[in-house]
Structure formats: structure tokens, C-alpha cells
Motif scaffolding. Structure first.
Motif, short mmCIF file in Angstrom:
data_model
loop_
_atom_site.label_atom_id
_atom_site.label_comp_id
_atom_site.label_asym_id
_atom_site.label_seq_id
_atom_site.Cartn_x
_atom_site.Cartn_y
_atom_site.Cartn_z
N MET A 126 0.86 -1.18 0.00
CA MET A 126 0.00 0.00 0.00
C MET A 126 0.89 1.24 0.00
O MET A 126 2.02 1.19 0.49
CB MET A 126 -0.89 0.05 1.26
N GLY A 127 0.38 2.31 -0.57
CA GLY A 127 1.11 3.57 -0.54
C GLY A 127 0.45 4.52 0.44
O GLY A 127 -0.76 4.46 0.65
N GLY A 128 1.26 5.36 1.05
CA GLY A 128 0.72 6.38 1.95
C GLY A 128 1.41 7.70 1.72
O GLY A 128 2.62 7.76 1.49
N LEU A 129 0.62 8.77 1.75
CA LEU A 129 1.15 10.12 1.57
C LEU A 129 0.96 10.88 2.87
O LEU A 129 -0.16 10.94 3.39
CB LEU A 129 0.39 10.87 0.47
N CYS A 130 2.03 11.44 3.39
CA CYS A 130 1.95 12.14 4.67
C CYS A 130 2.03 13.64 4.46
O CYS A 130 2.96 14.13 3.83
CB CYS A 130 3.10 11.71 5.56
N PHE A 131 1.04 14.33 5.00
CA PHE A 131 1.07 15.80 4.99
C PHE A 131 1.43 16.19 6.42
O PHE A 131 0.56 16.39 7.26
CB PHE A 131 -0.28 16.35 4.55
N LEU A 132 2.72 16.26 6.69
CA LEU A 132 3.22 16.36 8.06
C LEU A 132 4.40 17.31 8.12
O LEU A 132 5.34 17.17 7.34
CB LEU A 132 3.65 14.95 8.53
N CYS A 133 4.36 18.25 9.06
CA CYS A 133 5.54 19.08 9.37
C CYS A 133 6.11 18.57 10.68
O CYS A 133 5.53 18.82 11.74
CB CYS A 133 5.17 20.55 9.50
N SER A 134 7.20 17.85 10.59
CA SER A 134 7.78 17.22 11.78
C SER A 134 9.29 17.12 11.58
O SER A 134 9.74 16.85 10.48
CB SER A 134 7.15 15.83 11.94
N ASN A 135 10.05 17.33 12.64
CA ASN A 135 11.50 17.22 12.56
C ASN A 135 12.03 16.39 13.73
O ASN A 135 11.47 16.45 14.82
CB ASN A 135 12.19 18.61 12.64
N LYS A 136 13.12 15.67 13.47
CA LYS A 136 13.82 15.01 14.58
C LYS A 136 14.83 16.01 15.12
O LYS A 136 15.68 16.49 14.36
CB LYS A 136 14.52 13.74 14.09
N VAL A 137 14.71 16.35 16.40
CA VAL A 137 15.56 17.42 16.95
C VAL A 137 16.69 16.87 17.84
O VAL A 137 17.58 17.61 18.24
CB VAL A 137 14.73 18.49 17.72
N GLY A 138 16.63 15.58 18.14
CA GLY A 138 17.68 14.94 18.94
C GLY A 138 17.43 13.44 18.92
O GLY A 138 16.42 13.00 18.37
N PRO A 139 18.31 12.63 19.51
CA PRO A 139 18.08 11.18 19.52
C PRO A 139 16.74 10.84 20.17
O PRO A 139 16.48 11.24 21.31
CB PRO A 139 19.25 10.64 20.35
N GLY A 140 15.87 10.16 19.42
CA GLY A 140 14.57 9.77 19.95
C GLY A 140 13.67 10.93 20.33
O GLY A 140 12.71 10.76 21.08
N HIS A 141 13.96 12.10 19.82
CA HIS A 141 13.22 13.32 20.18
C HIS A 141 12.65 13.96 18.91
O HIS A 141 13.39 14.41 18.04
CB HIS A 141 14.16 14.29 20.90
#
Length: 315
Positions: A126-141
Motif C-alpha cells: 500500500m502507498g501512503g502520503l503524509c502531509f506532516l511538518c515534523s523534525n527530529k531534533v535529537g536522539p529519539g526526540h
């Protein structure tokens, strides 16, 4: 509140996207297994931290793995790393997806499901399209800034429309219980071209012009260029018999004006000197449209500029 299904989830790539969605699923009660690379030690000890506009939370205990062979076979395997790592898929996928399981490809660009289908078979993708503003700012964060909707569609060879299936609805129900906004799409190829309406102008121009989304929209020249690129994406879609409405382009422009100032994922990759997703996001759609007889000069120019910058950046 309904209880969770007994579906098990594997997250391949626990970054800004996989970490966010996987954490939401686990927080809501799903059985989730996370594959990690550089953050494995940290997350195994300290868990995952999510800062979100919808409320912050921490998962102190997560099922973290540094080796896919140690993971149990799962019902839904979410591919959430960048397409620049897709050469790893033949090693990762066979053991982690159940015989009657499905691989949900949450990646940017076009043609990514084809690669997955070659490994696990076309009925299990299946395909999925994400409309998401998200960043990894540190390990596991992970810091979730805005939006978060996922749009699912079934894959088929040749990207023929498959309609809405039972398993799409079942997985969507789990996401829904996790508070993740969900849309179901009957036609994956149309959904992928629609996502490119946003990805091609903003990801490409953010790198070439060293600009955030708000800067691109705040200048009359770059705003015009964004719009012209969007029309070219629509022309590419049309060459594949997929129609993108004018109103959709207006909505994407409007949406980006209202969005918090955003450094796109490709710009972050460029700034961090990581390889860029040029082929899946630009090369594949261009080649497909050219095969169908469409000429997309501005996207071609952007592709050529990005290939130069990506090569220079990797030295």
C-alpha cells in the motif's frame, strides 16, 4: 473508546515521520516494533519523546531493535525512512512482513511502491502520503509542528486504481484511534501526483534558493515560480490520465501561506549534507511524463540543478 485491533506494526525508520506515527499508534494501545539505526542505544534506554502541537508525550518503554532479524513478523510494516536508503529494502522486508501482511510505504516521490512490490509481491503493498511538518531534533526526540494527515491507497502493477479495500479501512481505523487524521484514496497514482504538487516546488526551490516556505511565498517572483511548477506537475499528471483540479493547486498555495515557516525535508537533508531524494521526487515523475510525451521544462531545470548540488554536497 474501542480497543485496538490485534494488528502488529513494524516501523522501519524511526525518524521525524516513523517515530511520530509509530509513537501515536503505541500511545493509543497498538503493538508497535521500531527499527532504529543511530538512535538505537538512546531509545532503548530512554524511549521516545514527542513534542506536538496536539500535546507532548513520552513513551519510556518502546520495543526498539537495531537488527531487523530480531523483529517479529508484523501485520503492517511501515517504511518511513528516506528513499535514499531504499537499497536496504531487499535485506529488511522479507523477514519482517507476515505472509498475509502488508507493507505501507510512507515515502515521497513516485515509483517507490514498484521497488517494494518486487521484494514482497504486488498484493502486499500500500502507498501512503503524509502531509506532516515534523523534525527530529535529537536522539529519539521528535518535534511535530503542523498538520499530520495520512492518505492511504492500494498499490497495483501499473498503478491501476484499486478503490477502497477492507484492509485500508482496518488500518485507517487504527490510525484514527491514534488520533492521526486519515483519508482513503481510490487511486494511488493520482494521490502521488497530488503530493508532488507540493513537494516538487517547495522541496526543490528551498534547496536551490536557500529558502523556507514562508520566504518562497512572501516574494512575488518565487511565488509565481511555485505556481508555474505546480501547473507543470499537473501537466505531468495529465500525461498519465490523472486530472489535478485548479482548486487543488489553489488549496496547496493557500495551505502553505497559512503554514508555520518551514524548512523542507530536502533542505534539512541538504544542510546536513545527506543525500537528497532527487530521483524519487523529481527524476521518476519526469521520466514517466516524458515517456508519455509531456515536456516539463521548469521541473527538468530544477532536477538538473538539484543533481549538481547533491553531487557537490556529497564530496
Amino acid at each position: 473508546m474501542e480497543s485496538f485491533s490485534d494488528r502488529t506494526y513494524a516501523i522501519l525508520g524511526t525518524g521525524a515521520l516513523g517515530g511520530f506515527y509509530g509513537s501515536r499508534l503505541q500511545k493509543a494501545g497498538a503493538d508497535v516494533h521500531f527499527l532504529l539505526h543511530s538512535d538505537y542505544e538512546h531509545v532503548n534506554k530512554h524511549g521516545l519523546v514527542i513534542e506536538s502541537k496536539d500535546g507532548d508525550f513520552t513513551l519510556p518503554d518502546v520495543r526498539a531493535y537495531d537488527d531487523v532479524q530480531k523483529m517479529p513478523p508484523c501485520d503492517v510494516v511501515i517504511v518511513a525512512f528516506k528513499t535514499t536508503h531504499n537499497h536496504l529494502l531487499p535485506k529488511l522486508l522479507p523477514s519482517v512482513v507476515k505472509d498475509d501482511g502488508v507493507v505501507l510505504v510512507l515515502q515521497n516521490g513516485l515509483g517507490v511502491e514498484d521497488e517494494v512490490a518486487e521484494i514482497v509481491g504486488d498484493k502486499r503493498v500500500m502507498g501512503g502520503l503524509c502531509f506532516l511538518c515534523s523534525n527530529k531534533v535529537g536522539p529519539g526526540h521528535i518535534r511535530h509542528l503542523d498538520y499530520g494527515e495520512v492518505k492511504f491507497a492500494e498499490y497495483a502493477i501499473g498503478y491501476n486504481s484499486q478503490g477502497i479495500t477492507t484492509r485500508m479501512c482496518q488500518i485507517a481505523a487504527d490510525f484514527d484511534r491514534a488520533g492521526i487524521p486519515i483519508k482513503l484514496a481510490a487511486d494511488l497514482l493520482l494521490a502521488r501526483w497530488q503530493k508532488l504538487v507540493w513537494n516538487i516546488p517547495y522541496n526543490g526551490l528551498s534547496v536551490v534558493l536557500d529558502a523556507r516556505t514562508d520566504e518562497l511565498m512572501g516574494n512575488t517572483h518565487t511565488r509565481a515560480l511555485v505556481e508555474e511548477l505546480m501547473w507543470e506537475v499537473a501537466a505531468g499528471a495529465k500525461s498519465c490520465d490523472r486530472i489535478i483540479a485548479d482548486s487543488f493547486i489553489e488549496m496547496m498555495l493557500d495551505w502553505t501561506v497559512k503554514m508555520k515557516p518551514y524548512r523542507t525535508s530536502m533542505k534539512i537533508d541538504y544542510d546536513e549534507k545527506r543525500p537528497l531524494e532527487v530521483e524519487t521526487m523529481f527524476g521518476n515523475p519526469l521520466r514517466l511524463a516524458q515517456q508519455k510525451g509531456a515536456n516539463l521544462p521548469k521541473i527538468t531545470m530544477l532536477y538538473q540543478q538539484l543533481k549538481f548540488l547533491d553531487a557537490r554536497n556529497s564530496h
